[in-house]
Design a protein around this motif. Sequence first.
Motif, short mmCIF file in Angstrom:
data_model
loop_
_atom_site.label_atom_id
_atom_site.label_comp_id
_atom_site.label_asym_id
_atom_site.label_seq_id
_atom_site.Cartn_x
_atom_site.Cartn_y
_atom_site.Cartn_z
N PHE A 113 42.18 89.39 33.52
CA PHE A 113 42.78 88.17 34.06
C PHE A 113 43.42 88.40 35.42
O PHE A 113 43.52 87.48 36.23
CB PHE A 113 43.81 87.63 33.06
N GLU A 114 43.85 89.63 35.70
CA GLU A 114 44.44 89.97 36.99
C GLU A 114 43.46 89.77 38.15
O GLU A 114 43.86 89.70 39.31
CB GLU A 114 44.92 91.42 36.99
N ARG A 130 44.81 83.05 41.38
CA ARG A 130 45.59 81.88 40.97
C ARG A 130 44.75 80.61 40.95
O ARG A 130 44.90 79.77 40.06
CB ARG A 130 46.79 81.73 41.89
N PHE A 135 42.75 79.98 37.58
CA PHE A 135 43.36 79.89 36.26
C PHE A 135 42.78 78.77 35.41
O PHE A 135 42.45 78.95 34.24
CB PHE A 135 44.87 79.68 36.39
N GLY A 192 51.43 91.19 34.25
CA GLY A 192 52.15 90.05 34.79
C GLY A 192 53.36 90.47 35.60
O GLY A 192 53.73 91.64 35.65
N PRO A 228 49.83 87.44 37.66
CA PRO A 228 50.43 86.15 37.35
C PRO A 228 51.78 86.30 36.66
O PRO A 228 52.10 87.35 36.09
CB PRO A 228 49.42 85.52 36.39
N GLU A 254 53.31 80.65 34.65
CA GLU A 254 52.17 79.95 35.24
C GLU A 254 50.90 80.16 34.41
O GLU A 254 50.02 79.29 34.38
CB GLU A 254 51.95 80.37 36.69
N THR A 255 50.83 81.28 33.69
CA THR A 255 49.68 81.51 32.81
C THR A 255 49.71 80.56 31.62
O THR A 255 48.70 79.93 31.28
CB THR A 255 49.68 82.97 32.32
#
Length: 450
Positions: A277-278, A282, A285, A308, A331, A335-336
Amino acid sequence: MSNSETSPDERFEQEGSRIETGRLAPGRAAMWLLAKSLRRLVQNGRLTIYDPCGQTWHFGPGGEPAVSVRLTEKVLPVQLLVNPSIALGEAYMDGTLRIETGSLRDLLSICMTDIDTIDALPGRRLTRWLDAFLSRRLHHNPISRSHANVAHHYDISTELYDLFLDADRQYSCAYFPIGTETLDEAQAFKKKHIAAKLLMRPGLEVLDIGSGWGGLAMELAQQHEARVTGLSLSTEQIAAARERAQQTGLFDQVAFERRDYREEHGLYDRVVSVGMFEHVGRSGFDAFFTTLQRVLRPDGVALLHAIGRMAPKGGSDPWIRKYVFPGGYLPTLSETIAAAERAGMWVTDVEVLRLHYAETLRHWSERFAQERETARMLYDERFCRMWEFYLAVCEMAFRNGRLMVFQIQLAKRRDAVPLTRDYIAKGLCQVVLSGRDQEPRPVQAAISAA
């Protein structure tokens, strides 16, 4: 005390007055300003700097760790003031910053203890402002750019990763229920911890987004009789995972595809994503969680494991972005979760792993140091210095900074998982004990209390 080794207080009085009267050369003025910042920054240990003009500066209250550093270029103090993240890493890589006593990890431990002071540095504030201004472009990863970003880091020699990873090539945060586990034990616990959160049972179809070298996918297939599809954009990883599946006889249960998650159209009982996910960025997402919602069956469960930031907004370090993970974005938890909720997903469990990655990186650094000469033969000295800095600066960011790892369990339905989280510890304990008849009592207790 000689003139070349006057105390910091005397130096500031002497050279500060020269700055005010314009009688100090620009290079000396930059060193004075850098020293002024270091006086606030160094709150533990002892840091000695030999500057390019032949002067010696001492910082910190004393004691351990004790590090001495030599700066060999007159422009370096200016660079460290203007862009400390980039300049420090590049100076170490290029050898213009030489550590004469102590270690790189000691130096970073001293300099990264007070993150608030680092963020208050003028150059750091400027860098953060530019990152915010350019955020959408820096962290926007359409499919074509994602392929290039992944190739930059993962399509290098697999031999390099074998120098410092565990035997299963788990390239993400390990799980230390006691804290004294070996790296291989902690990575095995990580996989079992994730399987417990996924409520695995025989016959499930699983999608592994960002499957790496295939270790987790094969664990789920072998230990839980699942059928797993692993996705990666790395040519090297896909080839290695397919070969391993063939060798272990799991080729009929696992399939590894070089495909972007946005191109997936199957339906799955479980979806897992560890350490990927990194790289989404942004702006990606919503696409990520919309895809998750689309491919997960109505009663399905998903698990997201990612690095995170404990901060109002996510971001990325300029040096890491330039040399290690282009396009990366770390993130925040808030926000995730907001993006998951926008996609209509239920957040059914959240766990924050704080120091687990610091310990993982410590193991990686120690292993890399033992095999450094082999790495130098694969690449060169500058690459080894880059890799050393990457592992060490990340460790200190997790140990002293705002980085952590979170695991978010997600579902479409609120009743897809049990009402309490006791099943996680029980499931992990059952899996571990089934494979180890003589499990040490402390580990049993730690798992039972998790």
